[in-house]
Design an enzyme around this catalytic site. Sequence first.
Site, PDB file in Angstrom:
ATOM      1  N   GLN A 146       0.832  -1.198   0.000  1.00 54.48           N
ATOM      2  CA  GLN A 146       0.000   0.000   0.000  1.00 54.48           C
ATOM      3  C   GLN A 146       0.873   1.256   0.000  1.00 54.48           C
ATOM      4  OE1 GLN A 146      -3.270  -0.003  -0.383  1.00 54.48           O
ATOM      5  NE2 GLN A 146      -3.400   2.237  -0.351  1.00 54.48           N
ATOM      6  N   ALA A 201      -5.791   5.245   0.029  1.00 52.79           N
ATOM      7  CA  ALA A 201      -5.518   5.329   1.466  1.00 52.79           C
ATOM      8  C   ALA A 201      -4.020   5.375   1.734  1.00 52.79           C
ATOM      9  CB  ALA A 201      -6.133   4.126   2.176  1.00 52.79           C
ATOM     10  N   SER A 248      -5.706   1.549   4.843  1.00 52.99           N
ATOM     11  CA  SER A 248      -6.428   0.910   3.747  1.00 52.99           C
ATOM     12  C   SER A 248      -7.240  -0.297   4.200  1.00 52.99           C
ATOM     13  CB  SER A 248      -5.439   0.464   2.665  1.00 52.99           C
ATOM     14  OG  SER A 248      -6.105  -0.259   1.650  1.00 52.99           O
ATOM     15  N   HIS A 280      -7.917  -2.671   2.304  1.00 54.12           N
ATOM     16  CA  HIS A 280      -7.325  -3.833   1.656  1.00 54.12           C
ATOM     17  C   HIS A 280      -6.357  -4.551   2.591  1.00 54.12           C
ATOM     18  CE1 HIS A 280      -8.940  -3.529  -2.424  1.00 54.12           C
ATOM     19  NE2 HIS A 280      -8.846  -2.214  -2.291  1.00 54.12           N
ATOM     20  N   ASP A 303     -11.945  -5.513  -4.770  1.00 54.66           N
ATOM     21  CA  ASP A 303     -12.218  -4.659  -5.923  1.00 54.66           C
ATOM     22  C   ASP A 303     -12.737  -5.564  -7.030  1.00 54.66           C
ATOM     23  OD1 ASP A 303     -11.412  -2.425  -4.586  1.00 54.66           O
ATOM     24  OD2 ASP A 303      -9.426  -2.330  -5.507  1.00 54.66           O
ATOM     25  N   GLU A 348     -16.677   4.883  -5.277  1.00 54.78           N
ATOM     26  CA  GLU A 348     -15.974   3.733  -5.838  1.00 54.78           C
ATOM     27  C   GLU A 348     -16.961   2.577  -5.992  1.00 54.78           C
ATOM     28  OE1 GLU A 348     -12.452   2.671  -3.714  1.00 54.78           O
ATOM     29  OE2 GLU A 348     -11.431   4.586  -4.095  1.00 54.78           O
ATOM     30  N   TRP A 378     -16.710  -0.055  -7.494  1.00 52.52           N
ATOM     31  CA  TRP A 378     -16.029  -1.344  -7.635  1.00 52.52           C
ATOM     32  C   TRP A 378     -15.507  -1.885  -6.305  1.00 52.52           C
ATOM     33  CZ3 TRP A 378     -13.974   3.387  -8.922  1.00 52.52           C
ATOM     34  CH2 TRP A 378     -12.823   3.776  -8.220  1.00 52.52           C
ATOM     35  N   HIS A 379     -15.458  -1.027  -5.260  1.00 57.24           N
ATOM     36  CA  HIS A 379     -14.850  -1.404  -3.980  1.00 57.24           C
ATOM     37  C   HIS A 379     -15.937  -1.919  -3.027  1.00 57.24           C
ATOM     38  CE1 HIS A 379     -11.722  -0.763  -0.710  1.00 57.24           C
ATOM     39  NE2 HIS A 379     -12.830  -0.992  -0.023  1.00 57.24           N
TER      40      HIS A 379
END
Length: 281
Positions: free
Chosen positions: A168, A189, A194, A196, A203, A253, A255-256
């Site tokens: 990240q 982020a 983040s 993730h 995603d 977003e 897609w997130h």
Amino acid sequence: MQSRYNLLQEKKKKKWPYIVSGTIAGLLIGVMVVWVGMNQWSIDKSIEELRNLTEGKQTIVVDKTEEPIIEEPIVEEPKQDVPGKEEPVIEEVDMSGAKGYVGNEVLPQEPTIVNSVLIASKKYPLPSTYAPGESKEARAAFQEMAAEATLSGYDLIAFSTYRSFDYQTQLYDRYVTNDGQDAADRYSARPGYSEHQTGLAFDIGERHFEQHFAKESFGETEAGKWVAANAHNYGFIMRYPNGSEKITGYMYEPWHFRYVGEELAVQVYEANVTLEEFLDL
């Protein structure tokens, strides 16, 4: 022949009736004058009252035996605020861009968990050492959702899931170099902040339509609309909805998606709010 004395006596007798009659007549005339005068006063009074009425005036007769009743005008007292009843003023906190990091610049030693939900945001970062890898539970839920999507003709793919702290860092630094920090803080982020890094963020895109990967245009595709309408049934929520940047800290977003479990995902979706609003973060 009558004597002169007798004649005088007879004359006096004859005068008394006239005197009495004259007195009575005088009294009667006096009474009549008084009566006529009183009637004339009444007539004049009536004429005066009639004149007042025709001129818009009003004659008020006050009974002196009783005190006149004067009605006071009703004056409404202004409402006074009751102490302790004031509505609390809630100030809206703008988490967009770099503002969301203010006061939260230091990474914690332990992750933040609220109502059994692991939180990763600009307000609640993760330790730099937190490295759980991709969630097996989240991967299984995605595979189930992807299989269901194929029945509608959509071939879904999770093109980015778990990211380590170090990875990240590389991504964020690259975005800052390309677009500047102000712009990067709106869509990427900083290391430690983040989702993730939790291994629970996926995603999602459609295979063979890579031009829509990590772009708002994915939300306009049929596959993107399907995911937005069905992801909660598999435990995923759209983490950064449109128009919620000040709350979540990030741009729209589509897609997130974040895995939170089916029960909570359904509740958040039906409430049509962000995770921050639902958990009051």
